[in-house]
Motif scaffolding. Structure first.
Motif, PDB file in Angstrom:
ATOM      1  N   UNK A   1       0.820  -1.214   0.000  1.00 17.64           N
ATOM      2  CA  UNK A   1       0.000   0.000   0.000  1.00 17.64           C
ATOM      3  C   UNK A   1       0.852   1.260   0.000  1.00 17.64           C
ATOM      4  N   UNK A   2       0.389   2.261  -0.720  1.00 18.05           N
ATOM      5  CA  UNK A   2       1.148   3.511  -0.800  1.00 18.05           C
ATOM      6  C   UNK A   2       1.354   4.121   0.581  1.00 18.05           C
ATOM      7  N   UNK A   3       0.358   4.018   1.437  1.00 18.33           N
ATOM      8  CA  UNK A   3       0.489   4.590   2.783  1.00 18.33           C
ATOM      9  C   UNK A   3       1.617   3.918   3.555  1.00 18.33           C
ATOM     10  N   UNK A   4       1.751   2.602   3.411  1.00 22.81           N
ATOM     11  CA  UNK A   4       2.825   1.885   4.096  1.00 22.81           C
ATOM     12  C   UNK A   4       4.182   2.262   3.521  1.00 22.81           C
ATOM     13  N   UNK A   5       4.263   2.338   2.202  1.00 26.07           N
ATOM     14  CA  UNK A   5       5.513   2.702   1.557  1.00 26.07           C
ATOM     15  C   UNK A   5       5.950   4.102   1.985  1.00 26.07           C
ATOM     16  N   UNK A   6       5.020   5.046   1.967  1.00 26.91           N
ATOM     17  CA  UNK A   6       5.359   6.422   2.336  1.00 26.91           C
ATOM     18  C   UNK A   6       5.706   6.535   3.817  1.00 26.91           C
ATOM     19  N   UNK A   7       5.037   5.757   4.657  1.00 24.96           N
ATOM     20  CA  UNK A   7       5.362   5.760   6.083  1.00 24.96           C
ATOM     21  C   UNK A   7       6.781   5.241   6.315  1.00 24.96           C
ATOM     22  N   UNK A   8       7.169   4.216   5.571  1.00 27.00           N
ATOM     23  CA  UNK A   8       8.535   3.707   5.667  1.00 27.00           C
ATOM     24  C   UNK A   8       9.547   4.771   5.244  1.00 27.00           C
ATOM     25  N   UNK A   9       9.236   5.492   4.177  1.00 29.23           N
ATOM     26  CA  UNK A   9      10.148   6.536   3.704  1.00 29.23           C
ATOM     27  C   UNK A   9      10.244   7.684   4.704  1.00 29.23           C
ATOM     28  N   UNK A  10       9.127   8.061   5.304  1.00 24.26           N
ATOM     29  CA  UNK A  10       9.153   9.131   6.305  1.00 24.26           C
ATOM     30  C   UNK A  10       9.969   8.714   7.524  1.00 24.26           C
ATOM     31  N   UNK A  11       9.789   7.465   7.954  1.00 21.02           N
ATOM     32  CA  UNK A  11      10.552   6.971   9.107  1.00 21.02           C
ATOM     33  C   UNK A  11      12.033   6.919   8.766  1.00 21.02           C
ATOM     34  N   UNK A  12      12.344   6.456   7.566  1.00 21.65           N
ATOM     35  CA  UNK A  12      13.737   6.401   7.140  1.00 21.65           C
ATOM     36  C   UNK A  12      14.349   7.793   7.073  1.00 21.65           C
ATOM     37  N   UNK A  13      13.582   8.760   6.596  1.00 18.33           N
ATOM     38  CA  UNK A  13      14.097  10.132   6.531  1.00 18.33           C
ATOM     39  C   UNK A  13      14.419  10.655   7.928  1.00 18.33           C
TER      40      UNK A  13
ATOM     41  N   UNK B   1      19.516   3.943   6.881  1.00 19.36           N
ATOM     42  CA  UNK B   1      18.287   4.537   7.410  1.00 19.36           C
ATOM     43  C   UNK B   1      17.048   3.755   6.983  1.00 19.36           C
ATOM     44  N   UNK B   2      17.008   3.347   5.723  1.00 20.22           N
ATOM     45  CA  UNK B   2      15.862   2.578   5.215  1.00 20.22           C
ATOM     46  C   UNK B   2      15.767   1.235   5.914  1.00 20.22           C
ATOM     47  N   UNK B   3      16.888   0.597   6.126  1.00 16.12           N
ATOM     48  CA  UNK B   3      16.866  -0.730   6.756  1.00 16.12           C
ATOM     49  C   UNK B   3      16.546  -0.631   8.246  1.00 16.12           C
ATOM     50  N   UNK B   4      16.911   0.479   8.869  1.00 17.21           N
ATOM     51  CA  UNK B   4      16.448   0.722  10.233  1.00 17.21           C
ATOM     52  C   UNK B   4      14.925   0.824  10.258  1.00 17.21           C
ATOM     53  N   UNK B   5      14.373   1.581   9.313  1.00 17.82           N
ATOM     54  CA  UNK B   5      12.921   1.758   9.258  1.00 17.82           C
ATOM     55  C   UNK B   5      12.213   0.428   9.017  1.00 17.82           C
TER      56      UNK B   5
END
Length: 305
Positions: free
Chosen positions: A15-27, A293-297
């Motif tokens: 889901x786009x919401x999950x993908x974007x949440x992962x990116x926000x957390x990684x950021x 950062x992405x793998x931490x998220x």
């Protein structure tokens, strides 16, 4: 996050919401947010049946930064050399109380099969499976693009160049770019290295690399896998470079502020020149940094409270 997934095996249909949440957390992690106790006491195993530098080390560092106990696994020095099956290896480590597995495997479907066999409370993260998926690479590429171009991908022109047929990176990038609504996705490469199985749906396939570069905002180069020469899929490395190598002269055909990405390892002088790889438009090392950062998220999503 609602509907928290148990495993992360692919970006296809995520889901786009999950993908974007992962990116926000990684950021947030990339910007310096600390989460040392997020996985305090959780055991995570990097179970790699294939060689790796960037993915393996960044996952290990990500786990450590979250406070996890990180166990490294190298197939070449394990009981797999004595005939132990992948499943028995997985179950043996699982029996030690490991809750998270980061798995890389050369076989399509192998990581997915191990995830299906995982016991209750155990999560699997795909660190590269055959030619089908490499979800955290796709995520770190999207994070790098967002940092360079903003969060709205609707006007973005992205070009993917090279051996898409055998590339799990390209597939995960395509899944993510479609989900995030990229304005135009162009693909260029030798006809023998482009899939005809629906992977390129919605993409504009351009035969001529110079024409494909015109006005693009991002160029995502892929590693030419040298074994393809043995398969007869390319004539020679020199011929490949002549037709599909990214040089500084070629890059001028892209938008003036275009960025260059490459998942590594790079074949310098084949798909990319030193001048481009080390130049001001290259984001290759930022991709590496963003991988942590992405793998931490991703680990936090699957294994955190």
């Amino acid at each position: 996050m609602t509907d928290k997934p148990r495993h992360l095996l692919t970006l296809d249909s995520l889901p786009r919401a999950t993908l974007e949440a992962l990116l926000e957390r990684a950021q947030a992690f990339a910007a310096g947010e600390q989460a040392r106790d997020a996985l305090d006491g959780v055991a995570v195993c990097t179970l790699f049946f294939e060689p790796s530098t960037r993915t393996r080390l960044s996952f290990q560092l990500a786990g450590q930064r979250l406070g996890a106990h990180v166990l490294g696994f190298d197939a070449s020095t394990s009981s797999t050399t004595k005939g132990e099956t992948d499943l028995d290896t997985f179950r043996t480590i699982e029996a030690m109380g490991v809750r998270g597995f980061v798995i890389r495997h050369k076989g399509d479907g192998a990581v997915t099969a191990l995830a299906a066999a995982a016991g209750p409370g155990v999560s699997v993260l795909n660190a590269g499976e055959g030619r089908s998926a490499h979800p955290t690479q796709g995520l770190l590429d999207m994070l790098t693009l967002r940092q360079a171009k903003g969060t709205d991908f609707s006007q973005l022109k992205v070009l993917i160049v090279g051996d898409v047929l055998h590339s799990r990176v390209a597939r995960s990038d395509l899944h993510a770019l479609r989900t995030l609504g990229a304005g135009e996705i162009r693909v260029c490469g030798p006809a023998a290295l482009l899939p005809d199985d629906g992977t390129l749906r919605g993409c504009t396939v351009v035969d001529d690399f110079d024409a494909a570069l015109a006005g693009v905002d991002a160029v995502m180069m892929l590693r030419i896998q040298r074994e393809r020469m043995e398969d007869g899929l390319i004539a020679s490395l020199d011929d490949y470079h002549r037709h599909y190598g990214l040089t500084a002269t070629r890059l001028r055909r892209a938008a003036p502020d275009a960025v260059v990405l490459h998942p590594g390892p790079m074949n310098r002088g084949v798909e990319i020149t030193d001048e481009v790889a080390d130049g001001p438009q290259s984001l290759v090392l930022r991709q590496v940094a963003n991988g942590v950062a992405v793998r931490m998220a991703a680990l936090d999503l699957l294994l955190g409270c």
